[in-house]
Motif scaffolding. Structure first.
Motif: not given
Length: 416
Positions: A136-139, A171-173, A201-208, A215-217
């Motif tokens: 879902s994130t990639l698409m 990616g945002q929730r 609040y998740d603002r984007r997807v990134g690396l821990s 993970t979500h940032k």
């Protein structure tokens, strides 16, 4: 003259029995073995073929999902306090998101209130839901029930998580994790609450920052999300009231388990839902991980690998015995047969919560890892090296699974 009281020695940590020490040794060995596997993946990436660069992906996967989480668990067990400080912890032992909200009421009342306020319960983290959220994130497709990574409080992961997806973007929730407090437990200051929650609040997807995992940032201002969650419930649920606990913690700036900056003023709003009428199909929010009969993946995986691979080893050994061979070879094959049969028996016993069976499988798997390491280092042929690294990788996964706290607790705990 009053008698001088006896000295009380304040020794850090808990007394370590022999069984616990053995588990720690295997945990450390699994960490070292995973680090060796990551190092060999880097060396393999410098091969003569261009496809050898693919081993850099293997290196990242091993480093991010096997090595660094274990190192964090070892280090955090030394310096992270093991008592309530108003923070959650990640499954690797790092300090997680702040606890910034509390509720009073039953599980049915809490799930009813959040659902009426537009919050959707997140799916549990499984292989299927993990694959779906990656797709879902990639698409860039909506996944309103996307799973939320587990955080720990009171020694267990959240009882439930609720979320609101933003504009159909996974990616945002907005999301909030909730934990039921133990019976009789009180907050510092004597306040009683039924549920504690961590809303972010998740603002984007990134690396821990600490593990390099995807993970979500989160947004740094967790107080804004706290107020958003509380206001949504108060607007949607008649009868709900709120009482803020000012200075529940001191205001601070910190980082969560993913390395994201967080800051809060330290206020803990307590939302009272005791007057809320529950829906007929309300969810009681029972934590599925508290089911003592639930077989964890960390036990199932090594058991399945042992039971499936063991018969193949037995068959191959028996076929070899049928041909001409020396006495030494027959004795060696007999030992292989006995070892494989014993391992299969131990795998079955481990599923029945046998602690000694788990340790036997840990010992055998560790010896196989050492043997494969030896073969990899001494073999000059690249194809033999890759085969040895592949076999070692499989057995290292078995060692990591069997030495995990989940597998250890499963084989020590007896179902009620």
């Amino acid at each position: 003259m009053a008698a001088v009281p006896d000295k009380i020695l304040d020794l850090p940590g808990r007394p370590t029995d022999r069984a616990h020490l053995v588990d720690r040794v295997f945990f450390g060995f699994g960490t070292l073995a995973a680090a060796w596997l990551a190092w060999d993946a880097v060396r393999a990436s410098f091969g003569p073929s261009w496809w050898s660069l693919g081993f850099l992906v293997v290196f990242w996967l091993v480093l991010a999902y096997l090595v660094l989480p274990r190192l964090n668990r070892i280090l955090s067990s030394v310096y992270v306090p093991d008592y309530f400080i108003g923070r959650t912890r990640t499954s690797d032992g790092l300090l997680g998101d702040p606890l910034n909200l509390a509720f009073n009421g039953t599980g049915e009342q809490l799930s009813t209130a959040l659902r009426r306020a537009g919050w959707i319960k997140a799916d549990p983290v499984t292989l299927g839901s993990s694959v779906r959220i990656v797709g879902s994130t990639l698409m860039d497709r909506s996944y309103a029930e996307a799973p939320v990574s587990p955080l720990m409080l009171f020694g267990r992961q959240q009882d439930a998580a609720f979320q609101q997806e933003v504009a159909g973007n996974p990616g945002q929730r907005h999301h909030v994790r909730v934990w039921r407090t133990p019976p009789g437990w009180v907050l510092p200051g004597g306040h009683r609450v039924d549920w504690l929650a961590a809303g972010t609040y998740d603002r984007r997807v990134g690396l821990s920052l600490f593990t390099l995992q995807v993970t979500h940032k989160i947004d740094a201002d967790v107080d804004v999300e706290r107020d958003f969650i509380a206001d949504s419930v108060l607007r949607a649920v008649p009868g709900a009231t709120i009482r803020p606990l000012v200075d529940f913690t001191t205001g601070y700036h910190s980082r969560n388990g993913g390395g994201d900056t967080v800051h809060t003023d330290g206020t803990l709003p307590v939302v009272d839902l005791s007057a809320v009428e529950t829906a007929a199909d309300a969810d009681p929010l029972v934590n599925p991980s508290e089911d003592p009969a639930r077989l964890p993946f960390e036990v199932l995986l090594p058991a399945v690998l042992t039971i499936l691979v063991g018969p193949l080893v037995l068959l191959e050994a028996l076929l070899d015995v049928g041909g001409p061979s020396s006495t030494a070879e027959r004795l060696l094959l007999g030992g292989v047969v006995a070892l494989a049969a014993t391992s299969i028996f131990c795998a079955v016993m481990m599923l029945r919560r046998s602690a000694w069976a788990r340790r036997w499988l840990l010992l055998v798997s560790s010896l196989i890892v050492v043997a494969q390491f030896w073969e990899y280092e001494l073999t000059g042929a690249s194809d033999r090296q890759l085969t040895a690294m592949y076999h070692a990788g499989v057995m290292i996964l078995v060692v990591l699974a069997l030495s995990s706290p989940v597998a250890t607790a499963w084989c020590r705990r007896r179902p009620s």
